[in-house]
Write an enzyme that holds these catalytic residues in place. Sequence first.
Site, PDB file in Angstrom:
ATOM      1  N   ASP A 260       3.654  -9.056   9.641  1.00 49.43           N
ATOM      2  CA  ASP A 260       3.865  -7.628   9.409  1.00 49.43           C
ATOM      3  C   ASP A 260       5.232  -7.411   8.780  1.00 49.43           C
ATOM      4  O   ASP A 260       6.091  -8.305   8.795  1.00 49.43           O
ATOM      5  CB  ASP A 260       3.763  -6.859  10.722  1.00 49.43           C
ATOM      6  CG  ASP A 260       2.320  -6.553  11.083  1.00 49.43           C
ATOM      7  OD1 ASP A 260       1.425  -6.890  10.289  1.00 49.43           O
ATOM      8  OD2 ASP A 260       2.083  -5.995  12.167  1.00 49.43           O
TER       9      ASP A 260
ATOM     10  N   ASP B 296      -7.305  -7.622  14.103  1.00 52.71           N
ATOM     11  CA  ASP B 296      -6.897  -8.949  14.539  1.00 52.71           C
ATOM     12  C   ASP B 296      -7.749  -9.436  15.705  1.00 52.71           C
ATOM     13  O   ASP B 296      -8.277 -10.548  15.708  1.00 52.71           O
ATOM     14  CB  ASP B 296      -5.421  -8.954  14.924  1.00 52.71           C
ATOM     15  CG  ASP B 296      -5.042  -7.765  15.802  1.00 52.71           C
ATOM     16  OD1 ASP B 296      -5.924  -6.948  16.116  1.00 52.71           O
ATOM     17  OD2 ASP B 296      -3.863  -7.669  16.177  1.00 52.71           O
TER      18      ASP B 296
ATOM     19  N   ASP C   6       7.907  -6.019   9.567  1.00 55.70           N
ATOM     20  CA  ASP C   6       9.143  -6.126  10.348  1.00 55.70           C
ATOM     21  C   ASP C   6       9.333  -7.501  10.962  1.00 55.70           C
ATOM     22  O   ASP C   6      10.268  -7.701  11.750  1.00 55.70           O
ATOM     23  CB  ASP C   6       9.150  -5.067  11.451  1.00 55.70           C
ATOM     24  CG  ASP C   6       7.960  -5.204  12.393  1.00 55.70           C
ATOM     25  OD1 ASP C   6       6.831  -5.319  11.877  1.00 55.70           O
ATOM     26  OD2 ASP C   6       8.149  -5.198  13.618  1.00 55.70           O
TER      27      ASP C   6
ATOM     28  N   ASP D 216       0.822  -1.213   0.000  1.00 53.35           N
ATOM     29  CA  ASP D 216       0.000   0.000   0.000  1.00 53.35           C
ATOM     30  C   ASP D 216       0.856   1.264   0.000  1.00 53.35           C
ATOM     31  O   ASP D 216       0.361   2.353   0.322  1.00 53.35           O
ATOM     32  CB  ASP D 216      -0.907   0.020   1.239  1.00 53.35           C
ATOM     33  CG  ASP D 216      -2.230  -0.681   0.990  1.00 53.35           C
ATOM     34  OD1 ASP D 216      -2.433  -1.191  -0.127  1.00 53.35           O
ATOM     35  OD2 ASP D 216      -3.069  -0.746   1.910  1.00 53.35           O
TER      36      ASP D 216
END
Length: 509
Positions: free
Chosen positions: A173, A266, A175, A114
Site C-alpha cells: 500500500d 485480500d 504508506d 488512481d
Amino acid sequence: QIAVVWKQVRGPVIVPLLRASVMVCLAMCVILFVEKVYMAVVIVAMRLIGRRPERQWRWEPLRDDDPELGNAAYPMVLVQIPMYNEREVYKKSIGAACGLSWPSDRIVIQVLDDSTDPAIKELVQVECQRWANKGVNIKYEIRDNRRGYKAGALKEGMKHGYVKDCDFVVIFDADFQPEPDYLSRAMPFLIHNPEIALIQARWVFVNANECLMTRMQEMSLDYHFKVEKKETWHQIKLSENRTAGVWRISALNEAGGWKDRTTVEDMDLAVRASLKGWKFVYLGDLRVKSELPSTFKAFRYQQHRWSCGPANLFRKMLMEIVKNQKVTLWKKIYVIYNFFFVRKIIGHILTSVFYCLVIPATVFVPEIEIPRWGYFYIPTIITLLNAVGTPRSFHLVIFWVLFENVMSLHRTKATFSGLLELGRVNEWVVTEKLGDVLKMKVQSKVTKKLRMRIRERLQLLELGVAAYIFFCGSYDLLFGKRYYYIFLFMQSIAFFVVGVGFVGTLVPN
C-alpha cells in the site's frame, strides 16, 4: 404516564427480553473466551517447541555465485503499489520499493495511480520518471475509471504484457516502506516450496506514538499479528492480509484473481486460494513499516471497511466453503466457525451489545442477575490476553478497553451491514495518510489555530450512547447495589470524549 406504561410493559416484555439478551451475551462471552484461551495455548506451545517457518519449510538463501546462471537464479518479481491521491506518502513508498535489494533486470516496479487530483498525478509521475532515470525498471500506470477500487487497480495491473514474464507479485500500500532485504528474506520460501502461495510479513507502525488513539490501534494490531495470525497460520496455513505479502502468480490466477465483490479483496483471495489447497507462510520477523490512521474520521472509515467486508464475504462464501471438496472437514469448520463466526462477527457484536447496551439496561431490572464471571472475570482475562501483544502499552489497558467499546458500536453496525448487505456494504473510502505533514507543521511553527466546524467534530451517535450510559450509571448510583456505575461512568466519559471530537489528531485543511 411514562411510569404507567413502564409498569405495564416491564413484566411481560422488558424482563423476558432482557433476560434472553443476557443469556445470549453470556453464551457469546464463553465462546469468545474459549477462542482467546485456545489461541494463547497454541502460541505458548509453538514457542515451547520452537515451531518456526524456517524449521517447517525448506529455506536456503539465494546465491548468485554461479557464473552461468548469473541473475537468472533470481525469479522475476513484480511490485505493485496502488495509490489514490497519496500526496504525503508517495515518495516514501516508491523510494522504498525502488530500494529493494534485487537484480534490476529481475524486478518491475508498477505504480498503479488512481488519483483524481491532476496535481498529485503529475507529482507521482515525475517521481516515477526520476527513478526510471536512475535505471530502475518502473512503470507508471493509470486508468480512466476507479471501477473495483483497489482490487480493480490490481487486476488491471496484472493485464499488462510485461507481467507475463513475472513469477511473483508483491503488493505494498502507499504508506508501506519495506526494508531493502525484504525480497531476499521472503523469496527463498516460495522458490524452494512450490506448494506455498503467499509469504506474509508483519506490519510495524512508524506513527504509533503520535497520539493515544494510535497507541490503542497498535495494541489491537500487535495482538492480531503476534497471536491471531500466528495461530491461524499454525492451524490451517491461511493468511488474510494482502499488503506486504508476496504472491505466487500461478496461485493467484488459479484462485480466480482479484475480485471486487467486497471491501476485503485480500481476504477474499486468500480464502479462495486456501480452498484450492495452497499454503501460506507468515514471517513474524520480517517487518514492514506502515502508517496508522491518526484522525478519528480516517480510523472510523477504515474500521467500517475492515468489519463490513469480512461479514459480507462470510455471507457470500459460506456455501462455497461447505461444498468444497479439496479441503478437510476440520479446515472447513475452522474457517467458518473460528475464523469468520467468532473473530469477525461475535467479537464485534458482543462488545457493543453486552457492555454498552445490555449491562447498562439491567440496572433498571434488579431481578435480572448477571454472574460475576460474565461481567468481570472473563472480560478481564480476555483483556489481559489481548494486552500481552504490546507490553510497553500495558499501563494503557483501561483506556484501550473503553476505546474499543466505543469503536465496537461502529464495527457492529458495519458487521450487520455486511451480513444483510445494507446501504454502505461496498463503500470504499481510502484511509487518509498524513506522512510527515504534522511534523512539518510543527517544525515550521505554524501558529494558525485549528478550526473545525461543529458539525464535522460532533458525533451524535456517540453522544447519544454517552447520555444513555450516564443515565444508567446515575440510576445505579442512586438506587442500585451492584456498583455497575463505576464502569458505566467511565464508559460514558469515553463515549463523550469521542462524541465531541477530542480523539486522534486534528489536521488543518
